[in-house]
Design an enzyme around this catalytic site. Sequence first.
Site, PDB file in Angstrom:
ATOM      1  N   GLY A 208       0.614  -1.211   0.074  1.00 16.67           N
ATOM      2  CA  GLY A 208      -0.079  -0.008  -0.153  1.00 16.67           C
ATOM      3  C   GLY A 208       0.917   1.263  -0.261  1.00 16.67           C
ATOM      4  O   GLY A 208       1.980   1.021   0.132  1.00 16.67           O
ATOM      5  N   ASN A 209       0.204   2.143  -0.134  1.00 11.25           N
ATOM      6  CA  ASN A 209       0.952   3.434  -0.289  1.00 11.25           C
ATOM      7  C   ASN A 209       0.206   4.510   1.159  1.00 11.25           C
ATOM      8  O   ASN A 209      -0.848   4.561   1.108  1.00 11.25           O
ATOM      9  CB  ASN A 209       0.528   4.565  -1.544  1.00 11.25           C
ATOM     10  CG  ASN A 209       1.412   4.134  -2.519  1.00 11.25           C
ATOM     11  OD1 ASN A 209       2.171   3.398  -2.605  1.00 11.25           O
ATOM     12  ND2 ASN A 209       1.533   5.147  -3.514  1.00 11.25           N
ATOM     13  N   ARG A 210       1.085   5.092   1.729  1.00  9.59           N
ATOM     14  CA  ARG A 210       0.631   5.910   2.706  1.00  9.59           C
ATOM     15  C   ARG A 210      -0.458   7.101   2.140  1.00  9.59           C
ATOM     16  O   ARG A 210       0.209   7.892   1.149  1.00  9.59           O
ATOM     17  CB  ARG A 210       1.687   6.537   3.494  1.00  9.59           C
ATOM     18  CG  ARG A 210       2.108   5.854   4.679  1.00  9.59           C
ATOM     19  CD  ARG A 210       3.115   6.521   5.400  1.00  9.59           C
ATOM     20  NE  ARG A 210       2.663   7.997   6.139  1.00  9.59           N
ATOM     21  CZ  ARG A 210       3.427   8.632   6.760  1.00  9.59           C
ATOM     22  NH1 ARG A 210       4.632   8.409   6.933  1.00  9.59           N
ATOM     23  NH2 ARG A 210       2.696   9.470   7.826  1.00  9.59           N
TER      24      ARG A 210
END
Length: 397
Positions: A208-210
């Site tokens: 995931g990406n923040r």
Amino acid sequence: MLKDKTVVLGVTGSIAAYKAADIASKLVQAGARVEVVMTRAATEFVTPLTFRSITARPTVTGMFDLASEFSIEHVALAEAADLVLIAPATANIIAKLAAGIADDMLCCTVLATKAPIVLAPAMNVNMYHNPVTQENLAKLRSRGFSVVGPAYGRLASGEMGLGRLAEIREILESVRQVLGKRGDLAGKRIVVTAGGTQEPIDPVRHIGNRSSGKMGYAIAQAARDRGAEVVLITAPTALSDPVGMEVVHVQTSLQMREAVVKAIAGAHVLAMAAAVADYRPVAQSRSKIKKRADTLSLKLVRTPDILAEVEGEFIKIGFAAESEKLVENATEKLHRKNLDLIAANDITAADSGFDADTNRVVLIDAQGRAERLPLLPKSEVADRILDRARGLLAAER
Ligand code: CTP
């Protein structure tokens, strides 16, 4: 948006009347002038003094109440109103309004006003489902009333069902939406993406990406409040769905691409605030990967660059999260993705970017002009971005 607006808040006799105090307080905090009108039954649940203390205005309780300047002229409130909100609205007031009865100050005000009206029903589940209440609500909707809620949940009777007053956040968002209907983005369709995509590795893990989603949600809400028709395409976030727009939930970058391509038809603006993962696992394991070996390699493949791919007759706005050479890198992205505008932010600063409620961005346009905005709440950054979008739309014509 609510600043200096006159909101007539009608409070009727439901146990949820106590929540109207919070609504009045939030409207006052947002800068509105709040004139509270209570029905006689409402005064059995909360006192006029509660609202008087919150609004610093007299609470109107009757047509012949000499303490109020509005009682003398029974339609004065109706004329002063920019919006009438009835929260909670009982089955009784809904029936009276549907029939055009004018036997108290609230009914008179609604009958005489030209302002938009928002109803937030709250009642027993059976009263709500009764065909007469449903017919009355349908009638009011067809006459242009906006209805928010009711919500499902535990009712005063202890039963579970539809009948709870909608969440205060939703009621206030509906007020903003209704007030903004004729705003400067009326007639414009705006597609916004938000949140960080999740690319599954196995049934329990993902890459995931923040991203908190706050910037994208702020743009979607600001656009709605300025009258736009909004589609919010969101990857998972901890935020609640905003009201008054189409919200499309996606998980992966591929799902986000599909949703954007579908939503973009006929759109005037695309604002991609989502943090799209750049790589995804080549294959997703069907079963949970067990920890056996000391090291684990995952083979990743590039995801589509959604923003670079989509082309059309719309204003294309991107975001650039950079940790160095902010303007240089963002300008390069703007050209590479053929954007009209890019909002660049320095992710190394603590007060802007991820999770923060504030953001400090530089807006760069296709001519290479850079506008450095100061540290602002994300809602304000959203409005500045939309101001620029509006300018670009006007220039196109
Ligand atoms: N974006 C996109 N699709 C991707 C990656 C990014 O549409 N697969 C969009 C983002 O929503 C954002 C803009 O492109 O509006 C820039 O995202 P960013 O991650 O900063 O840029 P990248 O192109 O991924 O470049 P890099 O990671 O090399 O900095």
